[in-house]
Design a protein around this motif. Sequence first.
Motif, PDB file in Angstrom:
ATOM      1  N   THR A   1       1.048  11.829 -10.090  1.00 52.86           N
ATOM      2  CA  THR A   1       0.235  12.969  -9.985  1.00 52.86           C
ATOM      3  C   THR A   1       0.934  14.095 -10.006  1.00 52.86           C
ATOM      4  OG1 THR A   1      -1.291  11.594  -8.947  1.00 52.86           O
ATOM      5  CG2 THR A   1      -1.514  14.034  -8.522  1.00 52.86           C
ATOM      6  N   ARG A   2       2.069  14.240  -9.321  1.00 52.98           N
ATOM      7  CA  ARG A   2       2.846  15.213  -9.580  1.00 52.98           C
ATOM      8  C   ARG A   2       3.534  15.961 -10.700  1.00 52.98           C
ATOM      9  NH1 ARG A   2       4.991  13.413  -4.326  1.00 52.98           N
ATOM     10  NH2 ARG A   2       4.865  14.942  -2.805  1.00 52.98           N
ATOM     11  N   ALA A   3       3.494  14.641 -11.747  1.00 57.09           N
ATOM     12  CA  ALA A   3       3.951  15.063 -13.103  1.00 57.09           C
ATOM     13  C   ALA A   3       2.725  15.580 -13.872  1.00 57.09           C
ATOM     14  CB  ALA A   3       4.594  13.874 -13.605  1.00 57.09           C
TER      15      ALA A   3
ATOM     16  N   PRO B   1       0.877  -1.189  -0.069  1.00 53.05           N
ATOM     17  CA  PRO B   1      -0.082   0.155  -0.056  1.00 53.05           C
ATOM     18  C   PRO B   1       0.791   1.033  -0.033  1.00 53.05           C
ATOM     19  CG  PRO B   1      -0.746  -1.567   1.666  1.00 53.05           C
ATOM     20  CD  PRO B   1       0.515  -2.114   1.144  1.00 53.05           C
ATOM     21  N   ASP B   2       2.004   1.210   0.820  1.00 57.88           N
ATOM     22  CA  ASP B   2       2.682   2.572   0.832  1.00 57.88           C
ATOM     23  C   ASP B   2       3.324   2.828  -0.504  1.00 57.88           C
ATOM     24  OD1 ASP B   2       2.393   2.963   3.590  1.00 57.88           O
ATOM     25  OD2 ASP B   2       3.933   1.891   4.104  1.00 57.88           O
ATOM     26  N   GLN B   3       3.940   1.611  -1.014  1.00 59.70           N
ATOM     27  CA  GLN B   3       4.534   2.105  -2.475  1.00 59.70           C
ATOM     28  C   GLN B   3       3.655   2.368  -3.477  1.00 59.70           C
ATOM     29  OE1 GLN B   3       8.047   1.755  -2.875  1.00 59.70           O
ATOM     30  NE2 GLN B   3       7.144   3.059  -4.585  1.00 59.70           N
ATOM     31  N   ILE B   4       2.377   1.720  -3.762  1.00 63.95           N
ATOM     32  CA  ILE B   4       1.370   2.357  -4.551  1.00 63.95           C
ATOM     33  C   ILE B   4       0.935   3.436  -4.519  1.00 63.95           C
ATOM     34  CG2 ILE B   4       0.776  -0.361  -5.298  1.00 63.95           C
ATOM     35  CD1 ILE B   4      -1.984   0.163  -4.037  1.00 63.95           C
ATOM     36  N   VAL B   5       0.827   3.893  -3.308  1.00 66.71           N
ATOM     37  CA  VAL B   5       0.519   5.416  -3.065  1.00 66.71           C
ATOM     38  C   VAL B   5       1.359   6.337  -3.520  1.00 66.71           C
ATOM     39  CG1 VAL B   5       0.034   7.093  -1.189  1.00 66.71           C
ATOM     40  CG2 VAL B   5      -1.256   5.025  -1.359  1.00 66.71           C
ATOM     41  N   LEU B   6       2.695   5.820  -3.103  1.00 64.28           N
ATOM     42  CA  LEU B   6       4.109   6.821  -3.275  1.00 64.28           C
ATOM     43  C   LEU B   6       4.110   6.844  -4.959  1.00 64.28           C
ATOM     44  CD1 LEU B   6       6.468   5.734  -0.582  1.00 64.28           C
ATOM     45  CD2 LEU B   6       5.318   8.128  -0.878  1.00 64.28           C
ATOM     46  N   ASP B   7       3.820   5.754  -5.518  1.00 67.09           N
ATOM     47  CA  ASP B   7       4.032   5.702  -7.187  1.00 67.09           C
ATOM     48  C   ASP B   7       3.168   6.581  -7.828  1.00 67.09           C
ATOM     49  OD1 ASP B   7       6.128   3.872  -6.853  1.00 67.09           O
ATOM     50  OD2 ASP B   7       4.920   2.101  -7.326  1.00 67.09           O
TER      51      ASP B   7
END
Length: 106
Positions: free
Chosen positions: A87-89, A76-82
Amino acid sequence: MIDRPVGVALSALVAERDWAQFHTPENLAKSIAIEAGELLECFQWSADGDAAHVRDELADVLTYCFLLADRIGADPDQIVLDKLQRTRAKYPVEKSRGRSDKYDQL
């Protein structure tokens, strides 16, 4: 299951009750949508909602999200960070700050 207190507790609860057999990705996704509807219902007639009820329904949504992540082998942490990186891009600060426009309208 997720290697953190919530993951350990969820794994134990599911194992003790032999519920994993019902936790197909499809069933878990349906459960997320159902519980999200119940969360939304907290605000049906009032923008405030009862805080305790909101927390309970949010916990249900998060529980099914964690279970689905585990079932599909996602951290979960990794998929949110990805997703945050993508989203930032799509929404650079200089174009999107203070705006709710969709990325293709910026």
